[in-house]
Design a protein around this motif. Structure first.
Motif, PDB file in Angstrom:
ATOM      1  N   SER A  94      43.589  37.777  49.646  1.00 12.24           N
ATOM      2  CA  SER A  94      42.539  38.617  49.081  1.00 12.24           C
ATOM      3  C   SER A  94      41.172  37.963  49.166  1.00 12.24           C
ATOM      4  CB  SER A  94      42.880  38.928  47.627  1.00 12.24           C
ATOM      5  OG  SER A  94      42.985  37.729  46.899  1.00 12.24           O
ATOM      6  N   ASN A  95      40.172  38.735  48.790  1.00 14.87           N
ATOM      7  CA  ASN A  95      38.788  38.276  48.880  1.00 14.87           C
ATOM      8  C   ASN A  95      38.340  37.505  47.649  1.00 14.87           C
ATOM      9  OD1 ASN A  95      38.387  39.504  51.386  1.00 14.87           O
ATOM     10  ND2 ASN A  95      38.057  41.488  50.414  1.00 14.87           N
ATOM     11  N   GLU A  99      43.838  39.031  43.538  1.00 14.19           N
ATOM     12  CA  GLU A  99      43.832  40.396  43.017  1.00 14.19           C
ATOM     13  C   GLU A  99      44.865  41.262  43.717  1.00 14.19           C
ATOM     14  OE1 GLU A  99      41.417  39.387  45.025  1.00 14.19           O
ATOM     15  OE2 GLU A  99      40.584  41.004  46.221  1.00 14.19           O
ATOM     16  N   LYS A 100      45.462  40.743  44.778  1.00 11.84           N
ATOM     17  CA  LYS A 100      46.507  41.502  45.454  1.00 11.84           C
ATOM     18  C   LYS A 100      47.479  40.529  46.108  1.00 11.84           C
ATOM     19  CE  LYS A 100      47.336  44.797  49.178  1.00 11.84           C
ATOM     20  NZ  LYS A 100      46.719  45.631  50.225  1.00 11.84           N
TER      21      LYS A 100
ATOM     22  N   SER B  33      46.838  43.288  37.001  1.00  9.67           N
ATOM     23  CA  SER B  33      47.395  43.922  38.202  1.00  9.67           C
ATOM     24  C   SER B  33      48.643  44.690  37.824  1.00  9.67           C
ATOM     25  CB  SER B  33      47.786  42.863  39.246  1.00  9.67           C
ATOM     26  OG  SER B  33      46.710  42.021  39.546  1.00  9.67           O
ATOM     27  N   GLU B  48      44.526  46.560  40.964  1.00  8.88           N
ATOM     28  CA  GLU B  48      44.089  45.437  40.152  1.00  8.88           C
ATOM     29  C   GLU B  48      42.729  45.736  39.549  1.00  8.88           C
ATOM     30  OE1 GLU B  48      41.456  43.022  40.987  1.00  8.88           O
ATOM     31  OE2 GLU B  48      41.978  41.335  39.691  1.00  8.88           O
ATOM     32  N   GLN B  54      37.988  48.419  39.233  1.00 10.01           N
ATOM     33  CA  GLN B  54      39.113  48.303  40.161  1.00 10.01           C
ATOM     34  C   GLN B  54      38.656  47.525  41.381  1.00 10.01           C
ATOM     35  OE1 GLN B  54      40.967  51.557  42.828  1.00 10.01           O
ATOM     36  NE2 GLN B  54      42.229  51.630  40.990  1.00 10.01           N
ATOM     37  N   ARG B  55      39.281  46.361  41.635  1.00  3.51           N
ATOM     38  CA  ARG B  55      38.876  45.529  42.765  1.00  3.51           C
ATOM     39  C   ARG B  55      39.701  45.805  44.013  1.00  3.51           C
ATOM     40  NH1 ARG B  55      37.927  39.281  41.083  1.00  3.51           N
ATOM     41  NH2 ARG B  55      40.163  39.378  40.637  1.00  3.51           N
ATOM     42  N   ASN B  56      40.927  46.273  43.824  1.00  5.61           N
ATOM     43  CA  ASN B  56      41.785  46.483  44.969  1.00  5.61           C
ATOM     44  C   ASN B  56      42.824  47.539  44.632  1.00  5.61           C
ATOM     45  OD1 ASN B  56      42.911  46.081  47.541  1.00  5.61           O
ATOM     46  ND2 ASN B  56      42.616  43.875  47.383  1.00  5.61           N
ATOM     47  N   LYS B  57      43.260  48.232  45.642  1.00  2.92           N
ATOM     48  CA  LYS B  57      44.211  49.327  45.438  1.00  2.92           C
ATOM     49  C   LYS B  57      45.241  49.284  46.537  1.00  2.92           C
ATOM     50  CE  LYS B  57      44.161  54.299  44.401  1.00  2.92           C
ATOM     51  NZ  LYS B  57      45.453  54.606  45.037  1.00  2.92           N
TER      52      LYS B  57
END
Lengths: 113, 113
Positions: A94-95, A99-100, B33, B48, B54-57
């Motif tokens: 992730s960046n 977060e993922k 998350s 997350e 929301q930073r990521n989906k």
């Protein structure tokens, strides 16, 4: 979709023996983590290894990471009955940081008393 | 410190209904998350949140949504439930920085009939 494939899918060993699980992944990563899950429960973080590290130890756990082969292994030494669980590798690409996570398919480890 | 708390622990719903799951992170953790775990697909990332954003989906349909409150507590909502939504839904919290591990709750077991 899952990035990681774990091998073997299931492993049964005698108490006191060592257990080795392998994980392969597909893309560049920031870090790789290993988690344990007891049946029907949440995951417990075991160890994190960064992409610039090759080996890491924590108690009876030893993790190696080979970024050129996109693979990692988890070694549990002197296994105990309480180590019976499913083990998952997870990669972070992730960046912002974690977060993922992308999880592998898991190895079900059974320790025979 | 108290761990990640997810409520309810078990839930049975009927197709077409909607459901809201709740997650209270570890105190001081700003990232939450959500993951879906099924026997067929394994652990799949849903989304997350960090500081209410929301930073990521992940790759889930719009029926799956979430939010985070100013106290970092999070909820996820699934509308128009389908049989395939039956799963263990896991929430995890972290400090949200690079190389920080996830701390998982014990999950909500959702059964759709």
């Amino acid at each position: 979709s899952q990035q990681g494939e774990e091998d073997p899918q299931a492993l049964s060993i005698q108490e006191g023996e060592n257990a080795t699980m392998n994980c392969s992944y597909k893309t560049s990563i920031n870090n790789l983590q290993w988690y344990r899950q007891n049946s029907g429960r949440g995951l417990v973080h075991l160890i994190l290894i960064r992409s610039n590290e090759r080996e890491k130890h924590s108690g009876r756990l030893r993790v190696t990471l080979d970024t050129s082969k996109k693979s990692s292994s988890l070694l549990i030494t002197a296994s105990r009955a309480a180590d019976t669980a499913s083990y998952f590798c997870a990669t972070d690409a992730s960046n912002f940081g974690n977060e993922k996570l992308t999880f592998g398919t898991g190895t079900r480890l059974t320790i025979i008393p | 410190k108290a761990g990640v708390t997810q409520t309810p622990r078990y839930l049975i719903k009927t197709r077409g209904q909607q459901v809201t799951l709740s997650c209270s992170p570890i105190s001081g953790h700003r990232s939450v998350s959500w993951y879906q775990q099924t026997p067929g697909q394994g652990l799949q990332f849903l989304f997350e949140y960090f500081s209410e954003t929301q930073r990521n989906k992940g790759n889930f349909p719009g029926r799956f949504s979430g939010r985070q409150f100013s106290n970092s507590r999070s909820e996820m909502n699934v509308s128009t439930l389908e049989l395939g939504d039956s799963a263990l839904y896991l929430c995890a919290s972290s400090v949200g920085r690079e190389n920080s591990p996830l701390h998982f709750g014990n999950g909500t077991r959702l059964t759709v009939t």
